[in-house]
Design an enzyme around this catalytic site. Sequence first.
Site, PDB file in Angstrom:
ATOM      1  N   PRO A  93       0.895  -1.292  -0.026  1.00  0.00           N
ATOM      2  CA  PRO A  93       0.028   0.041  -0.080  1.00  0.00           C
ATOM      3  C   PRO A  93       0.856   1.177  -0.013  1.00  0.00           C
ATOM      4  O   PRO A  93       1.800   1.262   0.553  1.00  0.00           O
ATOM      5  CB  PRO A  93      -0.742  -0.073   1.237  1.00  0.00           C
ATOM      6  CG  PRO A  93       0.207  -0.925   2.290  1.00  0.00           C
ATOM      7  CD  PRO A  93       1.013  -2.048   1.230  1.00  0.00           C
ATOM      8  N   GLY A  94       0.478   2.257  -0.735  1.00  0.00           N
ATOM      9  CA  GLY A  94       1.087   3.396  -0.720  1.00  0.00           C
ATOM     10  C   GLY A  94      -0.043   4.544  -0.586  1.00  0.00           C
ATOM     11  O   GLY A  94       0.024   5.084   0.680  1.00  0.00           O
ATOM     12  N   CYS A 149       3.055  28.668 -15.722  1.00  0.00           N
ATOM     13  CA  CYS A 149       2.555  29.002 -17.060  1.00  0.00           C
ATOM     14  C   CYS A 149       1.979  28.106 -18.167  1.00  0.00           C
ATOM     15  O   CYS A 149       2.775  27.404 -18.923  1.00  0.00           O
ATOM     16  CB  CYS A 149       3.816  29.924 -17.836  1.00  0.00           C
ATOM     17  SG  CYS A 149       4.391  31.320 -16.819  1.00  0.00           S
ATOM     18  N   TYR A 197       1.288  10.825  -3.909  1.00  0.00           N
ATOM     19  CA  TYR A 197       1.612  11.208  -5.139  1.00  0.00           C
ATOM     20  C   TYR A 197       1.438  12.800  -5.361  1.00  0.00           C
ATOM     21  O   TYR A 197       0.929  13.161  -6.417  1.00  0.00           O
ATOM     22  CB  TYR A 197       0.739  10.475  -6.147  1.00  0.00           C
ATOM     23  CG  TYR A 197       0.644   8.861  -5.880  1.00  0.00           C
ATOM     24  CD1 TYR A 197       2.092   8.313  -6.135  1.00  0.00           C
ATOM     25  CD2 TYR A 197      -0.141   8.360  -5.469  1.00  0.00           C
ATOM     26  CE1 TYR A 197       2.302   7.056  -6.036  1.00  0.00           C
ATOM     27  CE2 TYR A 197       0.013   6.656  -5.181  1.00  0.00           C
ATOM     28  CZ  TYR A 197       1.023   6.195  -5.530  1.00  0.00           C
ATOM     29  OH  TYR A 197       1.381   4.929  -5.536  1.00  0.00           O
TER      30      TYR A 197
HETATM   31  N1  LLP Z   1       3.223  -1.466  -6.026  1.00  0.00           N
HETATM   32  C1  LLP Z   1       3.425  -1.255  -7.242  1.00  0.00           C
HETATM   33  C2  LLP Z   1       4.319  -2.154  -7.968  1.00  0.00           C
HETATM   34  C3  LLP Z   1       3.166   0.026  -7.720  1.00  0.00           C
HETATM   35  O1  LLP Z   1       3.477   0.184  -8.998  1.00  0.00           O
HETATM   36  C4  LLP Z   1       2.263   1.096  -6.872  1.00  0.00           C
HETATM   37  C5  LLP Z   1       1.842   2.114  -7.486  1.00  0.00           C
HETATM   38  C6  LLP Z   1       2.116   0.548  -5.685  1.00  0.00           C
HETATM   39  C7  LLP Z   1       2.540  -0.782  -5.228  1.00  0.00           C
HETATM   40  C8  LLP Z   1       0.924   1.375  -4.524  1.00  0.00           C
HETATM   41  O2  LLP Z   1       0.195   1.466  -5.195  1.00  0.00           O
HETATM   42  P1  LLP Z   1      -1.126   2.502  -3.988  1.00  0.00           P
HETATM   43  O3  LLP Z   1      -1.313   1.610  -3.112  1.00  0.00           O
HETATM   44  O4  LLP Z   1      -0.394   3.624  -3.827  1.00  0.00           O
HETATM   45  O5  LLP Z   1      -2.230   2.645  -5.151  1.00  0.00           O
HETATM   46  N2  LLP Z   1       0.777   8.648  -9.705  1.00  0.00           N
HETATM   47  C9  LLP Z   1      -0.414   7.822  -9.674  1.00  0.00           C
HETATM   48  C10 LLP Z   1      -0.362   6.819  -9.168  1.00  0.00           C
HETATM   49  C11 LLP Z   1       0.579   5.844  -9.479  1.00  0.00           C
HETATM   50  C12 LLP Z   1       0.877   4.441  -8.868  1.00  0.00           C
HETATM   51  C13 LLP Z   1       1.855   3.654  -9.303  1.00  0.00           C
HETATM   52  N3  LLP Z   1       2.246   2.444  -8.692  1.00  0.00           N
HETATM   53  C14 LLP Z   1      -1.537   9.133  -8.894  1.00  0.00           C
HETATM   54  O6  LLP Z   1      -1.162  10.035  -8.599  1.00  0.00           O
HETATM   55  O7  LLP Z   1      -2.578   8.576  -8.916  1.00  0.00           O
END
Ligand code: LLP
Length: 438
Positions: free
Chosen positions: A297-298, A367, A396
């Site tokens: 989880p991120g 800009c 993010y």
């Molecule tokens: N594991 C892998 C291999 C990933 O690529 C990601 C996110 C995560 C875990 C974590 O996912 P989460 O739990 O945060 O959904 N920049 C985009 C999100 C890109 C996600 C990239 N990978 C945004 O701002 O929505």
Amino acid sequence: MNCQKTKLLHDNLSVKDGVLYFADYNTSELAKKYGTPLMLLEEKRIRERMRTYKNAMETYFGVGSKPLFASKALSFVGIYQIAKEEGINTDIVSVGELYTAMKAGFPLENAFFHGNAKSDSDIKFAVENGIGYFIVDTYDELYAIDKIAGELGIVQKILLRLTPGIDTHTHAAIATGKVDSKFGTSIETGQAYEIVKEAISLPNISLRGFHAHIGSQIFDIKPFCDSADIMIRFVGEVKESLGFDTEILNLGGGFGVRYVESDPEIDYVENIRLISDHINSYCDENSLPKPTILMEPGRSIVADSGMTLYTALSVKEITGYKNYVAIDGGMTDNPRYALYGSSYTVLASNRMDEEASYECTIAGRNCESGDLIQENVKIPRVERGDNIAVLVTGAYNYSMASNYNRVPRPAVVLLGDTDRVVIKRETPEDVSRLDIIL
Ligand code: LLP
């Protein structure tokens, strides 16, 4: 009255004397003390979320199973210190994130190096510094790690990233589990099976298991359960046909987070329980030894622990068209609306008792016409000098911030028993520090 108080999305928000409070801190006072734009982070909630994942995963998947914090969501020295203190692992995706974790004293044997394009120097740096695992995407990477590990005289632990062939309902840019993806090797095409055989045969590689990540900001539980089914079936298959024992199965991240009132609230513990049912019953029915389960989880660890405070700099009313409120930040600290059209809740944080009837678009300072934070939101009529709060910006945002227009990045303040700066505000000197004067 259409009051902004109805938009207090999470229980770390409250209102006193017309002012928004975040984690029990007066946001107007914080804006005055630290300046804006300012990113705020609530320490208690970050820790609680890490514990929630850790405890639920231990309960439902068994001892040893645990979360990795996907540090691409938010990477700075302090977050790895917190992850270390909470006893969870981390994933990193570049030598920049790896180095930041090292600076925090994070034990690298608990770090997993992700990414679909790792250079020889990335691999060497990580191996030399004792990275726990690489999560390997392709044959090219597999051979490069085997060669470099051999030269350095070690056998390197890896997981293979596989694509389970799941099409999720999220923004196309953040869906990653389909067969046609730049990430991972497909199970459906039979290529995953072949790369497993190859990995097992290499002398300086120790294959420990598999990984899948289907995408991000997903509210529906079904694709996670489908992915778990496909992955555990694959574990069963390689056991049967190759005699390979999978030690670790990493099911990725991706649970959704509530950004606006219309988003559902997610019960992460219940989600983990539901996924564990799929893994546990398959293992029981097929007498398959249960692998250690990891999740990554991120967003769901840090998003709603964060918010951003800005100052309104101008109000422009285009007769017959619309109103713009320009702020002192924008796509340089939060590019998500410009990139994905992401929804956010916007509040005039020092006018919380006033009616939210002024429809406007929140425009950034950069800009670029697309530099908007949110279009057509309703807030009270603001004036230059008022504060604008954008909620749920912990994930993010800072990690995707840039210096476009040479705009210095904001300060980040961690709110706990005290308030303290954990990332300093950039200065004009900082943004020009690498330039060589001709
Ligand atoms: N594991 C892998 C291999 C990933 O690529 C990601 C996110 C995560 C875990 C974590 O996912 P989460 O739990 O945060 O959904 N920049 C985009 C999100 C890109 C996600 C990239 N990978 C945004 O701002 O929505």
